[in-house]
Structures are given as structure tokens and as C-alpha cells.
Enzyme design. Structure first.
Site, PDB file in Angstrom:
ATOM      1  N   LYS A  44       0.847  -1.198   0.000  1.00  0.00           N
ATOM      2  CA  LYS A  44       0.000   0.000   0.000  1.00  0.00           C
ATOM      3  C   LYS A  44       0.871   1.232   0.000  1.00  0.00           C
ATOM      4  O   LYS A  44       2.028   1.193   0.434  1.00  0.00           O
ATOM      5  CB  LYS A  44      -0.891   0.008   1.240  1.00  0.00           C
ATOM      6  N   GLY A  61     -20.434   6.472   3.214  1.00  0.00           N
ATOM      7  CA  GLY A  61     -19.367   6.659   2.220  1.00  0.00           C
ATOM      8  C   GLY A  61     -19.971   6.641   0.829  1.00  0.00           C
ATOM      9  O   GLY A  61     -20.685   5.701   0.466  1.00  0.00           O
ATOM     10  N   GLY A  77     -18.191   7.396  -2.275  1.00  0.00           N
ATOM     11  CA  GLY A  77     -17.152   7.577  -3.280  1.00  0.00           C
ATOM     12  C   GLY A  77     -17.276   6.498  -4.339  1.00  0.00           C
ATOM     13  O   GLY A  77     -18.369   5.986  -4.614  1.00  0.00           O
ATOM     14  N   ASN A  78     -16.152   6.108  -4.904  1.00  0.00           N
ATOM     15  CA  ASN A  78     -16.154   5.094  -5.953  1.00  0.00           C
ATOM     16  C   ASN A  78     -16.884   3.825  -5.494  1.00  0.00           C
ATOM     17  O   ASN A  78     -17.806   3.352  -6.152  1.00  0.00           O
ATOM     18  CB  ASN A  78     -14.693   4.793  -6.333  1.00  0.00           C
ATOM     19  N   ALA A  79     -16.472   3.314  -4.345  1.00  0.00           N
ATOM     20  CA  ALA A  79     -17.048   2.047  -3.871  1.00  0.00           C
ATOM     21  C   ALA A  79     -18.486   2.237  -3.390  1.00  0.00           C
ATOM     22  O   ALA A  79     -19.403   1.538  -3.844  1.00  0.00           O
ATOM     23  CB  ALA A  79     -16.159   1.468  -2.765  1.00  0.00           C
ATOM     24  N   GLY A  80     -18.694   3.188  -2.485  1.00  0.00           N
ATOM     25  CA  GLY A  80     -20.011   3.365  -1.858  1.00  0.00           C
ATOM     26  C   GLY A  80     -21.096   3.789  -2.826  1.00  0.00           C
ATOM     27  O   GLY A  80     -22.204   3.245  -2.792  1.00  0.00           O
TER      28      GLY A  80
HETATM   29  P1  NAD Z   1     -13.285   7.546  -2.602  1.00  0.00           P
HETATM   30  O1  NAD Z   1     -12.208   8.507  -2.415  1.00  0.00           O
HETATM   31  O2  NAD Z   1     -13.850   7.377  -3.960  1.00  0.00           O
HETATM   32  O3  NAD Z   1     -14.501   7.919  -1.617  1.00  0.00           O
HETATM   33  C1  NAD Z   1     -14.411   8.033  -0.238  1.00  0.00           C
HETATM   34  C2  NAD Z   1     -15.811   8.427   0.244  1.00  0.00           C
HETATM   35  O4  NAD Z   1     -15.839   8.397   1.665  1.00  0.00           O
HETATM   36  C3  NAD Z   1     -16.212   9.846  -0.171  1.00  0.00           C
HETATM   37  O5  NAD Z   1     -17.585   9.850  -0.545  1.00  0.00           O
HETATM   38  C4  NAD Z   1     -16.048  10.644   1.101  1.00  0.00           C
HETATM   39  O6  NAD Z   1     -16.896  11.768   1.136  1.00  0.00           O
HETATM   40  C5  NAD Z   1     -16.446   9.589   2.124  1.00  0.00           C
HETATM   41  N1  NAD Z   1     -15.985   9.873   3.449  1.00  0.00           N
HETATM   42  C6  NAD Z   1     -14.767  10.263   3.869  1.00  0.00           C
HETATM   43  N2  NAD Z   1     -14.754  10.408   5.192  1.00  0.00           N
HETATM   44  C7  NAD Z   1     -16.007  10.080   5.621  1.00  0.00           C
HETATM   45  C8  NAD Z   1     -16.636  10.016   6.874  1.00  0.00           C
HETATM   46  N3  NAD Z   1     -15.969  10.320   7.985  1.00  0.00           N
HETATM   47  N4  NAD Z   1     -17.908   9.617   6.913  1.00  0.00           N
HETATM   48  C9  NAD Z   1     -18.588   9.319   5.799  1.00  0.00           C
HETATM   49  N5  NAD Z   1     -18.065   9.354   4.588  1.00  0.00           N
HETATM   50  C10 NAD Z   1     -16.794   9.737   4.512  1.00  0.00           C
HETATM   51  O7  NAD Z   1     -12.779   6.188  -1.991  1.00  0.00           O
HETATM   52  P2  NAD Z   1     -13.219   4.710  -2.364  1.00  0.00           P
HETATM   53  O8  NAD Z   1     -12.317   4.224  -3.406  1.00  0.00           O
HETATM   54  O9  NAD Z   1     -14.696   4.639  -2.556  1.00  0.00           O
HETATM   55  O10 NAD Z   1     -12.798   3.976  -1.005  1.00  0.00           O
HETATM   56  C11 NAD Z   1     -13.661   3.906   0.124  1.00  0.00           C
HETATM   57  C12 NAD Z   1     -13.177   2.789   1.014  1.00  0.00           C
HETATM   58  O11 NAD Z   1     -13.229   1.570   0.298  1.00  0.00           O
HETATM   59  C13 NAD Z   1     -11.740   2.934   1.509  1.00  0.00           C
HETATM   60  O12 NAD Z   1     -11.628   2.378   2.790  1.00  0.00           O
HETATM   61  C14 NAD Z   1     -10.968   2.102   0.532  1.00  0.00           C
HETATM   62  O13 NAD Z   1      -9.730   1.652   1.067  1.00  0.00           O
HETATM   63  C15 NAD Z   1     -11.939   0.971   0.323  1.00  0.00           C
HETATM   64  N6  NAD Z   1     -11.711   0.236  -0.908  1.00  0.00           N
HETATM   65  C16 NAD Z   1     -11.837   0.843  -2.117  1.00  0.00           C
HETATM   66  C17 NAD Z   1     -11.580   0.109  -3.265  1.00  0.00           C
HETATM   67  C18 NAD Z   1     -11.743   0.703  -4.637  1.00  0.00           C
HETATM   68  O14 NAD Z   1     -11.534  -0.020  -5.602  1.00  0.00           O
HETATM   69  N7  NAD Z   1     -12.142   1.947  -4.788  1.00  0.00           N
HETATM   70  C19 NAD Z   1     -11.199  -1.235  -3.168  1.00  0.00           C
HETATM   71  C20 NAD Z   1     -11.116  -1.828  -1.913  1.00  0.00           C
HETATM   72  C21 NAD Z   1     -11.367  -1.068  -0.796  1.00  0.00           C
END
Ligand code: NAD
Length: 411
Positions: free
Chosen positions: A99, A211, A213-216
Site C-alpha cells: 500500500k 461513504g 465515493g467510488n465504492a459506496g
Molecule cells: P473515494 O475517495 O472514492 O470515496 C471516499 C468516500 O468516503 C467519499 O464519498 C467521502 O466523502 C467519504 N468519506 C470520507 N470520510 C467520511 C466520513 N468520515 N464519513 C462518511 N463518509 C466519509 O474512496 P473509495 O475508493 O470509494 O474507497 C472507500 C473505502 O473503500 C476505503 O476504505 C478504501 O480503502 C476501500 N476500498 C476501495 C476500493 C476501490 O476499488 N475503490 C477497493 C477496496 C477497498
């Protein structure tokens, strides 16, 4: 709070040592990162702390994202690299765990600054990156454009093309068709398996997603269209709740236009702390680590918690939830769709094959269901007396240690 993440991993492994009858040497090996790289990236007048950590590479090259966030620290990057090691092994991928992270606030940065940080990150670490060494990908607040800049900088350094050195790239730079919503799709398959296994009904099932973002947001979109009742979502600026269910397309549009889901009109505004305590059936955590802790675990009313984020439930909270009969579907299983599709991308780049979407979707779904089935079978072998996380760790650790033994690292 963040400084406690790795110490919780140590506590978890100490517990697993007894269940799996591991030697002290084996536990020591599993808890020792192979390489910690730390530097400062000089950007304008600032020096931004940056890390790339390779935790273990017994199964193959390191694999794991790069996070841009104002609170990134070594303990966090090391913990994320450890979880990647477990996740990659559980998913049966030919990767170790790694990472990276840079401590700064990307939301306040211009596009030029983001590009400079991305290029300087590669400039600092490129000797240790590569398709057979350590392969970055997107994570929190990094995306396909950032992967494109990183790839370009790497290729300039080595003087030839090597797209497989990084995944999560744009399609034009040999990215994979599924990458944009891979984590969400994988999580969606796992939630489907959970619904089947525990005899739940999709219709009327109340779900909240923290959350966006991309995942949520992608997972919320899939869930919103699947017949479950998506009653609440949130992002870093707050959340929105409607007991009759949210119109997910409208919420996505609000997020795009206003920058936060909390601006959505048809619902009640809620903060992130309240979202975690809602009376829902399934709570999906897709933001950051340490969201459910010993302080709020007792107040969680959901019967099922799905970790799409990495490490959102702390060790102590896990114990409280288990004793309350809450099923936690662990991060290393639920969010492994992202790295699985990264593997498809890496393999495509290496062979020159381009696989079509339908084939890749089927393959991802099959792999996610297989990981679920493996985990459930170990959980059941232990008479359901361990949690799903422990079951997943037992499978992953066995494979890593077998590779270490074959290599002669462990005798
Ligand atoms: P991202 O940057 O696209 O989105 C992050 C989201 O979390 C944003 O909507 C942000 O506003 C929100 N956020 C941040 N702090 C917050 C809080 N305190 N309360 C509520 N929402 C909050 O990131 P992502 O890629 O969606 O990643 C989110 C999680 O999923 C991370 O833990 C990441 O490690 C994990 N993850 C992502 C992937 C991927 O492919 N994108 C893969 C495995 C794990």
C-alpha cells in the site's frame, strides 16, 4: 485513534495463533513488513510525507492502492498493506500485499498539484515498482487520471511501455472495462450471497451506506436498483435518511451537482454518527477505517454489517458486535472485487488479450462467490463459533505460510 490500527492487527493475530496453532516464528513473519519506504515529496513550498510499504511478497509481487489523504500516516499504510496481503491471498490471486499513501488534502489541491504529487510519488519509489515487483492502484481520493500520470512517469523513467506496472488505469491506457465499479460489483455479489445464506428477503430489506465515493456510490446504485430499500447514505459532509427509501439516481445527481449527498431534498439530514445507529437490517461501511469502535458498537442496530471500506470496524468493536449476534462480513472478503479486477487488468496487459465485459463480469462474480463459499465453509467447520473475519484470515494465512515454507523462508 489511527495510531492504534496496527496494534489491533497484532491482537487479532495473537488470537488467530491459538485457533490455527501457529508458531511464534510464523506469527512474527506474518506481522513483519518486508519493506517500508518513506520519503517527503517536495511540492511547491511544502514537503508531503509519502510511503510505499510492501508487507509480504511470498505469493507474488506486491499489490495495493495509493491513498491521498490529510491524515495518512505510517501506521495506517502499514495496516492497509497487511490487509492487502490477507485479501490477495484469500482471493487466490498471485500477489503479495502492499500500500502507499501521501499525506495532504487533495480536495484543496489544483489539478496541476495533483499531477505533480502523482509524478513525484513515482519519481521517489519507481525502482521498487513494476509489474513483477509492486503494482499500485487507486484508493481513497486517487483515481484513473492519477494512475495515468503515475504510469506515464514510470514509463518515462524506464524508457519503455509497461502498462501492467499499475492498475485502475483509464481504458485508453489499457485499463480494464470493469475497474470503475469493480469493488462495488464484488460487494454486491457478496451481499447477495449473504442474503441467500442467512435466509433474508431482498424486498423490504433496509440498508444504509456510509461513504459515497467510488465504492459506496456504485454499490448504493446497484443496491437501490435491486429491490432492497436503501434508506440512508452519507459522505464526508453528512448524510440523508428517508425511511421510505431514497431515489438513488436523484441522490447521485445531487452529489454530482452539489458536491454532497446531504444536499438531497427528499429526506432528513443526518450526520455520520447517526447513520451508524439507524434501525436498518444491513449497514454498509464504505468510507474509512475506525468507524465502529468500542464507543459506538453497542448502539449499532443492524444485524449485518458489510465492510466495503478497509478496517471500518475495530478489533474491540468486532468483539462487541459478535457478542450481540451481529454478522460482520469482513473487508478482506467484501471489498476484494477491486483487486480481483486489477488482476484481470494486469493479466490482460501482460498477455495482450482484451477480454469482453460479459466474460469479465461472469469471472468476477464467480470468484467472489467462491471466496464467500470458502469462508463460509471454514466458519461452519468451526461450528460458527468464530466470526467470518477469523475464517477468512485462517484461509489466507494458510496459503501465505505454505508459500513461505516452499520458498524455504520458514523451516
Ligand atoms: P473515494 O475517495 O472514492 O470515496 C471516499 C468516500 O468516503 C467519499 O464519498 C467521502 O466523502 C467519504 N468519506 C470520507 N470520510 C467520511 C466520513 N468520515 N464519513 C462518511 N463518509 C466519509 O474512496 P473509495 O475508493 O470509494 O474507497 C472507500 C473505502 O473503500 C476505503 O476504505 C478504501 O480503502 C476501500 N476500498 C476501495 C476500493 C476501490 O476499488 N475503490 C477497493 C477496496 C477497498
Amino acid at each position: 485513534m489511527k495510531s492504534k490500527i496496527f496494534s489491533n492487527i497484532i491482537r487479532r493475530l495473537t488470537e488467530i495463533q491459538k485457533i490455527a496453532d501457529l508458531s511464534d516464528k510464523e506469527v512474527h513473519l506474518l506481522l513483519t513488513p518486508k519493506r517500508i519506504l518513506k520519503t517527503q515529496l517536495k511540492v511547491g513550498n511544502e514537503k508531503l510525507p509519502a510511503w510505499r510499504i510492501l508487507f509480504n511478497d511470498a505469493l507474488g509481487p506486491g499489490k495495493g492502492g495509493v491513498r491521498f489523504h490529510p491524515e495518512v500516516c505510517q501506521d495506517e499504510v502499514m495496516s492497509l498493506a497487511f490487509w492487502m496481503m490477507i485479501k490477495d491471498s484469500l482471493a487466490g490471486l498471485p500477489y503479495g500485499g502492499a500500500k502507499g499513501g501521501v499525506r495532504f488534502d487533495p480536495k484543496k489541491a489544483s489539478s496541476q498539484t495533483l499531477e505533480m504529487v502523482s509524478r513525484k510519488f513515482v519519481d521517489a519509489f519507481y525502482k521498487f515498482l513494476g509489474q513483477d515487483k509492486d503494482i499500485p492502484a487507486p484508493d481513497v481520493y486517487t483515481n484513473s487520471q492519477i494512475m495515468a500520470w503515475m504510469l506515464d512517469e514510470y514509463e518515462k523513467k524506464i524508457g519503455r511501455h509497461q502498462p501492467a506496472m499499475i492498475t485502475g488505469k483509464p481504458l485508453e491506457l489499457q485499463g480494464c472495462l470493469l475497474r470503475a465499479d469493480a469493488t462495488a460489483r464484488g460487494g454486491y455479489v457478496i451481499i447477495g450471497e449473504m442474503i441467500k445464506e442467512f435466509g433474508l428477503k431482498k424486498k423490504g430489506l433496509k440498508v444504509a451506506v456510509q461513504g459515497f465515493g467510488n465504492a459506496g456510490s456504485n454499490l448504493a446504485r446497484m443496491l437501490g436498483k435491486s429491490g432492497v430499500s436503501l434508506v440512508a447514505v452519507s459522505d464526508s459532509r453528512g448524510g440523508i435518511f428517508n425511511k421510505n427509501g431514497l431515489d438513488i439516481d436523484q441522490v447521485i445527481q445531487t452529489k454530482t451537482e452539489a458536491g454532497s449527498v446531504s444536499a438531497y431534498a427528499d429526506g432528513e439530514k443526518i450526520d455520520n454518527a447517526s447513520l451508524l445507529k439507524l434501525s436498518v437490517d444491513v449497514l454498509v461501511l464504505a468510507a474509512l477505517e475506525n468507524q465502529i469502535t468500542r464507543e459506538n458498537a453497542d448502539e449499532v442496530k443492524a444485524k449485518y454489517v458489510v465492510e466495503i471500506a478497509n478496517g471500518p470496524v475495530t478489533y474491540e468493536a468486532d468483539k462487541i458486535l459478535f457478542s450481540k449476534g451481529v454478522t460482520v462480513v469482513p473487508d478482506v472478503l467484501a471489498n476484494s472485487g477491486g483487486v480481483t479486477v486489477s488482476y484481470f487488468e494486469w493479466a490482460q496487459n501482460r498477455t495482450g488479450n482484451i477480454l469482453d465485459r460479459e466474460y469479465l463480469e461472469k469471472l468476477l462474480d464467480k470468484k467472489m462467490s467462491a471466496s464467500w463459499a470458502k469462508t463460509l465453509s471454514v466458519y461452519k467447520e468451526h461450528g460458527r463459533k468464530i466470526d467470518l473475519r477469523t475464517a477468512a484470515y485462517l484461509i489466507a494465512i494458510k496459503r501465505i505460510l505454505a508459500a513461505e515454507k516452499l520458498r524455504g523462508t520458514l523451516r
